[in-house]
Design a protein around this motif. Sequence first.
Motif, PDB file in Angstrom:
ATOM      1  N   GLN A  49       0.681  -1.133   0.108  1.00 36.46           N
ATOM      2  CA  GLN A  49      -0.027   0.101   0.141  1.00 36.46           C
ATOM      3  C   GLN A  49       0.852   1.240   0.062  1.00 36.46           C
ATOM      4  O   GLN A  49       1.863   1.437   0.856  1.00 36.46           O
ATOM      5  CB  GLN A  49      -0.959   0.125   1.336  1.00 36.46           C
ATOM      6  CG  GLN A  49      -2.038  -1.256   1.389  1.00 36.46           C
ATOM      7  CD  GLN A  49      -1.485  -2.355   1.726  1.00 36.46           C
ATOM      8  OE1 GLN A  49      -0.699  -2.533   2.741  1.00 36.46           O
ATOM      9  NE2 GLN A  49      -2.004  -3.443   1.084  1.00 36.46           N
ATOM     10  N   VAL A  94       1.026   5.523   0.337  1.00 34.01           N
ATOM     11  CA  VAL A  94       0.318   6.846   0.578  1.00 34.01           C
ATOM     12  C   VAL A  94       1.104   8.150   0.427  1.00 34.01           C
ATOM     13  O   VAL A  94       2.343   7.969   1.066  1.00 34.01           O
ATOM     14  CB  VAL A  94       0.020   6.576   2.231  1.00 34.01           C
ATOM     15  CG1 VAL A  94      -0.963   7.948   2.638  1.00 34.01           C
ATOM     16  CG2 VAL A  94      -1.193   5.255   2.494  1.00 34.01           C
ATOM     17  N   GLU A  95       0.851   8.968  -0.552  1.00 29.05           N
ATOM     18  CA  GLU A  95       1.458   9.894  -0.686  1.00 29.05           C
ATOM     19  C   GLU A  95       1.174  11.152   0.312  1.00 29.05           C
ATOM     20  O   GLU A  95       0.100  11.327   0.407  1.00 29.05           O
ATOM     21  CB  GLU A  95       1.283  10.461  -2.405  1.00 29.05           C
ATOM     22  CG  GLU A  95       1.593   9.462  -3.258  1.00 29.05           C
ATOM     23  CD  GLU A  95       0.180   8.566  -3.620  1.00 29.05           C
ATOM     24  OE1 GLU A  95       0.325   8.327  -4.818  1.00 29.05           O
ATOM     25  OE2 GLU A  95      -0.584   8.604  -2.900  1.00 29.05           O
ATOM     26  N   SER A  96       2.118  11.861   0.222  1.00 27.30           N
ATOM     27  CA  SER A  96       2.002  13.245   1.161  1.00 27.30           C
ATOM     28  C   SER A  96       2.673  14.450   0.634  1.00 27.30           C
ATOM     29  O   SER A  96       3.885  14.005  -0.066  1.00 27.30           O
ATOM     30  CB  SER A  96       2.027  13.138   2.684  1.00 27.30           C
ATOM     31  OG  SER A  96       3.328  12.814   3.004  1.00 27.30           O
ATOM     32  N   CYS A 156       6.231   9.270  -0.125  1.00 25.04           N
ATOM     33  CA  CYS A 156       5.482   8.047  -0.308  1.00 25.04           C
ATOM     34  C   CYS A 156       5.694   7.047   0.871  1.00 25.04           C
ATOM     35  O   CYS A 156       7.005   6.480   0.741  1.00 25.04           O
ATOM     36  CB  CYS A 156       5.701   7.383  -1.725  1.00 25.04           C
ATOM     37  SG  CYS A 156       4.822   5.982  -2.202  1.00 25.04           S
ATOM     38  N   TYR A 158       1.531  10.668  -8.336  1.00 25.53           N
ATOM     39  CA  TYR A 158       1.174   9.192  -7.800  1.00 25.53           C
ATOM     40  C   TYR A 158       2.539   8.640  -7.584  1.00 25.53           C
ATOM     41  O   TYR A 158       3.140   8.785  -8.557  1.00 25.53           O
ATOM     42  CB  TYR A 158       0.500   8.676  -8.920  1.00 25.53           C
ATOM     43  CG  TYR A 158      -0.991   9.147  -8.948  1.00 25.53           C
ATOM     44  CD1 TYR A 158      -1.188  10.023 -10.233  1.00 25.53           C
ATOM     45  CD2 TYR A 158      -2.118   8.777  -8.463  1.00 25.53           C
ATOM     46  CE1 TYR A 158      -2.366  10.548 -10.414  1.00 25.53           C
ATOM     47  CE2 TYR A 158      -3.188   9.241  -8.885  1.00 25.53           C
ATOM     48  CZ  TYR A 158      -3.428  10.046  -9.578  1.00 25.53           C
ATOM     49  OH  TYR A 158      -4.922  10.521 -10.030  1.00 25.53           O
ATOM     50  N   TYR A 172       1.577  -1.251  -8.478  1.00 26.91           N
ATOM     51  CA  TYR A 172       0.871  -0.659  -7.107  1.00 26.91           C
ATOM     52  C   TYR A 172       0.848   0.913  -7.454  1.00 26.91           C
ATOM     53  O   TYR A 172       1.966   1.419  -7.826  1.00 26.91           O
ATOM     54  CB  TYR A 172       1.434  -0.945  -6.071  1.00 26.91           C
ATOM     55  CG  TYR A 172       1.570  -2.502  -5.875  1.00 26.91           C
ATOM     56  CD1 TYR A 172       2.708  -3.191  -5.920  1.00 26.91           C
ATOM     57  CD2 TYR A 172       0.253  -3.112  -5.611  1.00 26.91           C
ATOM     58  CE1 TYR A 172       2.652  -4.804  -5.616  1.00 26.91           C
ATOM     59  CE2 TYR A 172       0.183  -4.620  -5.469  1.00 26.91           C
ATOM     60  CZ  TYR A 172       1.568  -5.467  -5.455  1.00 26.91           C
ATOM     61  OH  TYR A 172       1.645  -6.569  -5.383  1.00 26.91           O
ATOM     62  N   TRP A 173      -0.235   1.502  -7.015  1.00 23.42           N
ATOM     63  CA  TRP A 173      -0.302   2.958  -7.290  1.00 23.42           C
ATOM     64  C   TRP A 173      -1.082   3.426  -5.776  1.00 23.42           C
ATOM     65  O   TRP A 173      -1.939   2.725  -5.222  1.00 23.42           O
ATOM     66  CB  TRP A 173      -1.565   3.393  -8.496  1.00 23.42           C
ATOM     67  CG  TRP A 173      -0.677   2.839  -9.608  1.00 23.42           C
ATOM     68  CD1 TRP A 173      -0.701   1.962 -10.202  1.00 23.42           C
ATOM     69  CD2 TRP A 173      -0.492   3.924 -10.660  1.00 23.42           C
ATOM     70  NE1 TRP A 173       0.026   2.017 -11.503  1.00 23.42           N
ATOM     71  CE2 TRP A 173       0.324   3.276 -11.606  1.00 23.42           C
ATOM     72  CE3 TRP A 173      -0.226   5.322 -10.692  1.00 23.42           C
ATOM     73  CZ2 TRP A 173       0.655   3.867 -13.136  1.00 23.42           C
ATOM     74  CZ3 TRP A 173       0.408   5.728 -11.998  1.00 23.42           C
ATOM     75  CH2 TRP A 173       0.839   5.198 -12.956  1.00 23.42           C
ATOM     76  N   GLY A 174      -0.520   4.657  -5.496  1.00 17.64           N
ATOM     77  CA  GLY A 174      -0.972   5.388  -4.472  1.00 17.64           C
ATOM     78  C   GLY A 174      -2.505   5.990  -4.976  1.00 17.64           C
ATOM     79  O   GLY A 174      -2.476   6.209  -6.236  1.00 17.64           O
ATOM     80  N   GLN A 175      -2.998   6.793  -3.902  1.00 13.40           N
ATOM     81  CA  GLN A 175      -4.262   7.555  -4.485  1.00 13.40           C
ATOM     82  C   GLN A 175      -3.758   9.111  -4.952  1.00 13.40           C
ATOM     83  O   GLN A 175      -4.624   9.514  -5.700  1.00 13.40           O
ATOM     84  CB  GLN A 175      -4.940   7.855  -3.079  1.00 13.40           C
ATOM     85  CG  GLN A 175      -5.316   6.485  -2.530  1.00 13.40           C
ATOM     86  CD  GLN A 175      -6.496   5.805  -3.550  1.00 13.40           C
ATOM     87  OE1 GLN A 175      -7.156   6.315  -3.985  1.00 13.40           O
ATOM     88  NE2 GLN A 175      -6.055   4.578  -3.942  1.00 13.40           N
ATOM     89  N   GLY A 176      -2.653   9.483  -4.768  1.00 15.17           N
ATOM     90  CA  GLY A 176      -2.328  10.643  -5.337  1.00 15.17           C
ATOM     91  C   GLY A 176      -2.194  11.864  -4.336  1.00 15.17           C
ATOM     92  O   GLY A 176      -3.123  11.870  -3.416  1.00 15.17           O
ATOM     93  N   THR A 177      -1.353  12.799  -4.560  1.00 12.74           N
ATOM     94  CA  THR A 177      -1.451  14.216  -3.817  1.00 12.74           C
ATOM     95  C   THR A 177      -1.166  15.049  -4.916  1.00 12.74           C
ATOM     96  O   THR A 177      -0.440  15.044  -5.737  1.00 12.74           O
ATOM     97  CB  THR A 177      -0.192  14.132  -3.034  1.00 12.74           C
ATOM     98  OG1 THR A 177      -0.283  15.071  -1.951  1.00 12.74           O
ATOM     99  CG2 THR A 177       1.070  14.097  -3.447  1.00 12.74           C
TER     100      THR A 177
END
Length: 125
Positions: free
Chosen positions: A3, A5-7, A22, A95, A114-119
């Motif tokens: 999983q 998660v970007e920020s 990430c 992403y 796999y991809w994060g949800q994006g920021t």
Amino acid sequence: QVQLVESGGGLVQAGDSLRLSCAASGRTLSTYVMGWFRQAPGKEREFVAAISRSGSSTKYAESVKGRSTISRDNAKNTVYLQMNSLKPEDTAVYYCVADRYPVGLPASKDAYDYWGQGTHITVSS
């Protein structure tokens, strides 16, 4: 399964800098080639940067080369994208991506598993 998660996104002015992070969970990050893609409004998703498992090799899109640095800290299971001298055309959703079975440092979005949800990054002029 991993999983992502970007920020670190936000609203900045042209010429400013940002560092995206990430954070990965689920599996050890060191087994993946990692990268960043972005998608601007009304445009196709495009490659930004990629980094090898050890961090010794990197690859950049021409549009960000010289202004951006991708790095990773496998002990922290985190990948970073430092972006400097930001331009309005850098406005996009960014992403984080992971490639479990990499061949080199791929620039194709189809290579990443796999991809994060994006920021979001918004750069005002």
